[in-house]
Design a protein around this motif. Structure first.
Motif, mmCIF file in Angstrom:
data_model
loop_
_atom_site.group_PDB
_atom_site.id
_atom_site.type_symbol
_atom_site.label_atom_id
_atom_site.label_comp_id
_atom_site.label_asym_id
_atom_site.label_seq_id
_atom_site.Cartn_x
_atom_site.Cartn_y
_atom_site.Cartn_z
ATOM 1 N N MET A 1 9.223 -16.959 9.073
ATOM 2 C CA MET A 1 8.188 -16.147 7.771
ATOM 3 C C MET A 1 7.231 -15.780 8.301
ATOM 4 S SD MET A 1 9.471 -15.481 4.708
ATOM 5 C CE MET A 1 8.661 -15.158 3.629
ATOM 6 N N ARG A 2 6.077 -16.342 9.496
ATOM 7 C CA ARG A 2 4.651 -15.319 9.965
ATOM 8 C C ARG A 2 4.601 -14.221 10.022
ATOM 9 N NH1 ARG A 2 2.010 -20.010 13.194
ATOM 10 N NH2 ARG A 2 3.815 -22.443 12.349
ATOM 11 N N LYS A 3 5.848 -13.949 10.537
ATOM 12 C CA LYS A 3 5.920 -12.282 11.047
ATOM 13 C C LYS A 3 6.027 -11.523 9.633
ATOM 14 C CE LYS A 3 7.163 -13.446 15.825
ATOM 15 N NZ LYS A 3 7.468 -12.959 16.862
ATOM 16 N N PRO A 4 6.795 -11.917 8.701
ATOM 17 C CA PRO A 4 7.177 -10.442 7.874
ATOM 18 C C PRO A 4 5.702 -10.284 7.244
ATOM 19 C CG PRO A 4 8.762 -11.667 7.781
ATOM 20 C CD PRO A 4 7.733 -12.252 8.719
ATOM 21 N N ILE A 5 4.875 -11.666 6.588
ATOM 22 C CA ILE A 5 3.773 -12.569 6.082
ATOM 23 C C ILE A 5 2.309 -11.364 6.556
ATOM 24 C CG2 ILE A 5 1.647 -13.602 5.420
ATOM 25 C CD1 ILE A 5 4.419 -15.240 4.987
ATOM 26 N N ALA A 7 2.937 -9.049 8.922
ATOM 27 C CA ALA A 7 2.922 -7.783 9.032
ATOM 28 C C ALA A 7 2.895 -6.974 7.647
ATOM 29 C CB ALA A 7 4.257 -6.961 9.331
ATOM 30 N N THR A 8 2.649 -7.391 6.528
ATOM 31 C CA THR A 8 2.567 -6.933 5.436
ATOM 32 C C THR A 8 0.564 -6.956 5.402
ATOM 33 O OG1 THR A 8 4.274 -7.791 4.330
ATOM 34 C CG2 THR A 8 2.378 -7.044 2.943
ATOM 35 N N MET A 58 0.411 -15.288 13.709
ATOM 36 C CA MET A 58 1.733 -15.014 13.846
ATOM 37 C C MET A 58 2.605 -15.331 14.674
ATOM 38 S SD MET A 58 1.011 -11.230 12.522
ATOM 39 C CE MET A 58 2.682 -10.650 12.765
#
Length: 70
Positions: A1-5, A7-8, A58
């Protein structure tokens, strides 16, 4: 879940940074050439410094979880 957060957050940061850097760059467009020589390399590289902790977060590995049946 770290990568989508992450990236946003990265996308929001880049949009805001580019907007501010463009406005400041436009304001110094008619200044002395020395100001431009100083500003544009700094503005072109300074965006990455605040992102180092975000990128480190991330790509961090999660701590190993113990199995409930151990």
């Amino acid at each position: 879940m770290r990568k989508p957060i992450g990236a946003t957050i990265l996308l929001i940061w880049m949009i805001a940074y580019i907007a501010v850097a463009a406005v400041v760059g436009d304001r110094i467009a008619y200044e002395h050439w020395a100001w431009k020589l100083l500003y544009f390399p700094i503005a072109g590289l300074a965006w990455v410094l605040p992102l180092k902790p975000l990128l480190k977060w991330m790509h961090a590995k999660d701590a190993p979880h113990e199995s409930p049946d151990v």
